[in-house]
Design an enzyme around this catalytic site. Structure first.
Site, short mmCIF file in Angstrom:
data_model
loop_
_atom_site.label_atom_id
_atom_site.label_comp_id
_atom_site.label_asym_id
_atom_site.label_seq_id
_atom_site.Cartn_x
_atom_site.Cartn_y
_atom_site.Cartn_z
N SER A 13 107.37 77.66 61.31
CA SER A 13 108.55 76.81 61.14
C SER A 13 109.47 77.31 60.05
CB SER A 13 108.09 75.37 60.84
OG SER A 13 107.31 74.87 61.89
N ALA A 14 108.93 77.85 58.97
CA ALA A 14 109.74 78.38 57.89
C ALA A 14 109.89 79.90 57.97
CB ALA A 14 109.13 77.99 56.54
N GLU A 33 102.38 87.92 62.32
CA GLU A 33 101.91 86.66 62.90
C GLU A 33 100.51 86.86 63.46
OE1 GLU A 33 100.86 83.29 64.32
OE2 GLU A 33 102.72 83.42 63.16
N ALA A 34 99.57 86.00 63.03
CA ALA A 34 98.18 86.12 63.49
C ALA A 34 98.04 85.77 64.96
CB ALA A 34 97.27 85.22 62.65
N HIS A 471 100.84 66.13 59.24
CA HIS A 471 101.91 66.43 58.29
C HIS A 471 101.36 66.96 56.98
CE1 HIS A 471 104.55 63.19 60.49
NE2 HIS A 471 104.39 64.29 61.21
#
Length: 533
Positions: A13-14, A33-34, A471
């Site tokens: 997302s970031a 990215e894994a 969250h």
């Protein structure tokens, strides 16, 4: 060996917005990215997140340690393992947060007040609803007004909330957050608008931008107190990459884990796992915050989405509607409506979030995402979570093996404040359900049921049934004081040069509402801070 200006760990997302902005500005960027590319149809169909909820191809599938506040239950924490991160597997509800949330941040970290981040939210958004000076109209990430497609039961819930004194709010991301309305979701043309779709797709062709998927970062390379690069594993081979700066964007669970694996964290904990201590940083992995929610279940006298999504012919109809028009249940989120209200006395801003869903799945098989197995009878769920919990959890290590899952503790319901608001929340949902707009539609309350009336009984039921709203944040919190935080207001790790964290881990306090929009904002804001001084 090739050297980069920036190595970014995590294309979520970031990470995806930050990497894209830096690459578009001409910087040499390596994005690791894994997970995989996430091109499977269930990743792109909005309601398809029910299919990937337990799918290890796209999901880390974490589980907490037994939670004392939840009567020893372990809680399932899905996290995105794919380009786009959790924005590729979440429920897509787009909530910026309350302006007061970010003024809290600004008091702890100058440059993060509402006046600083509001323009960033506008820059992100491509809002499809009514034009407003508070909303962005030409940003990369589409946010869709779904009000025209809502189920009649959702309309009834909004009407009942109004009868209960909760005003109807057409845009909770606008001038005023308070009230109930229809949730806005991050979709474009009926497809999920993850950060991979919104950002990476437009920059992946740039010659200065390299994206490596299925690349598991195992440690940060350090020379003394400076980060120089990372080690990662791809196709069973260990690789190294070097950069002027390393930015961790692995999220609130994986960023602190990688710091600890690299020798940056609580010294005693690192030594316990045989890790050489580079920097004793006791707040790494601490202060975890999360929203704990509970849904009441009501059997209805009118059809709900159960009657559409359970039978094979209903699934076929929904599929045809989606394929031909990109509309219908498959184009929507599970929680169609909800809002923000005040339950505690003296609360100046909303302290409770509401959720309305015309669907139920109380009989779903264990280990299956419930929304793919609706109940056979008509029913709906009305839920809530306190917005500002005071209970705290943590992220730790289970091993010095980077492929081992972290030790996760939600720390739920360990404060009187949180327990009180959970009981108040149940009573508030019951009050809304008793309003005229719903009383003729509801046949009976199935959960908790009429046998739970006292505060003690309600709280005990909540301890047995409540769950995360997904969250998690705050485990590398931001602040000016190195003695109480992990990163400074420019997101630089205190005590280590050339290293930043830019994701939900840096949240100094938890926002009011869903956290994905705030995480995207952190990626965009990080770009500003890194390139504008």
């Amino acid at each position: 060996m090739e050297r980069y200006d920036y190595i970014i760990v995590g294309a979520g997302s970031a990470g995806a917005p930050l990497a894209t902005r830096l690459a578009e500005a001409g910087r040499r960027v390596l994005l690791l990215e894994a997970g995989g590319a996430g091109k499977h149809p269930w990743v792109n169909i909005p309601l398809g997140y029910g299919k990937v909820f337990h799918d290890a191809r796209f999901n880390w599938k974490y589980t907490t340690e037994p939670e004392p506040g939840l009567n020893g239950r372990q809680v399932y924490w899905p996290r995105g393992k794919v380009l786009g991160g959790s924005s590729a597997i979440n429920a897509m509800v787009w909530v910026r947060g309350h302006p007061a949330d970010f003024d809290e941040w600004g008091a702890l970290a100058p440059g993060w007040s509402w006046k600083d981040v509001a323009p960033v939210f506008r820059r992100i958004e491509r809002w499809s609803g009514a034009q407003s000076p508070e909303r962005g109209g030409d940003g990369p990430l589409s946010v869709t007004d779904m009000s025209a497609q809502m189920h009649p039961l959702t309309h009834a819930c909004i009407a009942a909330a109004a009868e209960a004194g909760i005003p109807t709010n057409a845009d909770y991301n606008g001038a005023d957050m308070n009230g109930a309305g229809f949730y806005q979701i991050s979709t474009a043309g009926g497809r999920r608008a993850s950060t991979a779709q919104a950002y990476l797709r437009r920059a992946s062709h740039l010659p200065n931008f390299r994206i490596e998927t299925a690349a598991m970062t195992t440690r940060i390379l350090l020379e003394g107190q400076r980060a120089t690069g990372v080690e990662y594993v791809k196709k069973g081979c260990r690789e190294k990459a070097f950069a002027n700066e390393v930015i961790l964007c692995g999220g609130a669970l994986n960023s602190p884990q990688l710091l600890m694996l690299s020798g940056i964290g609580p010294a005693a904990h690192l030594r316990e796992h045989g890790i050489d201590v580079v920097l004793d940083a006791p707040h790494v992995g601490a202060h975890l915050m999360d929203h704990l929610g509970y849904d009441l279940l009501y059997r209805t006298r009118r059809p709900s989405l159960n009657q559409t999504l359970r039978p094979w012919w209903g699934k076929a109809w929904a599929g045809m509607q989606y394929v031909t028009m990109q509309k219908g249940p498959l184009a929507m989120s599970l929680n169609q409506g909800g809002g923000f209200t005040r339950l505690a006395k003296g609360a100046g801003v909303p302290d409770t979030q509401l959720y309305f869903s015309p669907l139920s799945y109380s009989t779903a098989p264990k280990g299956k995402r419930p929304l793919m197995s609706p109940d056979a009878f008509p029913a709906m769920r009305m839920g809530f979570n306190p917005c500002k919990p005071t209970s705290r959890g943590s992220v730790g290590l289970t091993s010095n093996d980077p492929f081992a899952p972290p030790a996760l503790r939600g720390g739920y319901l360990t404060s009187a404040h949180d327990c009180d608001l959970m009981v108040r929340g149940v009573r508030e949902i019951r009050r809304i359900a008793s309003m005229p707009a719903l009383e003729n539609l509801i046949e009976r309350e199935l959960e908790p049921g009429p046998g739970y009336q006292s505060d003690a009984d309600i709280l005990e039921f909540v301890r047995d049934r409540a769950g995360t709203v997904f969250h998690q944040c705050g485990t590398c919190r931001m602040g000016t004081d190195a003695a109480t935080s992990v990163v400074d207001p420019h997101l630089r790790v205190h005590g280590i040069a050339g290293l930043r964290v830019a994701d939900a881990a840096i949240f100094p306090t938890i926002p009011t509402g869903n956290t994905n929009a705030a995480a995207v904002m952190v990626g965009e804001r990080a770009y500003d801070l890194m390139t504008q001084g």
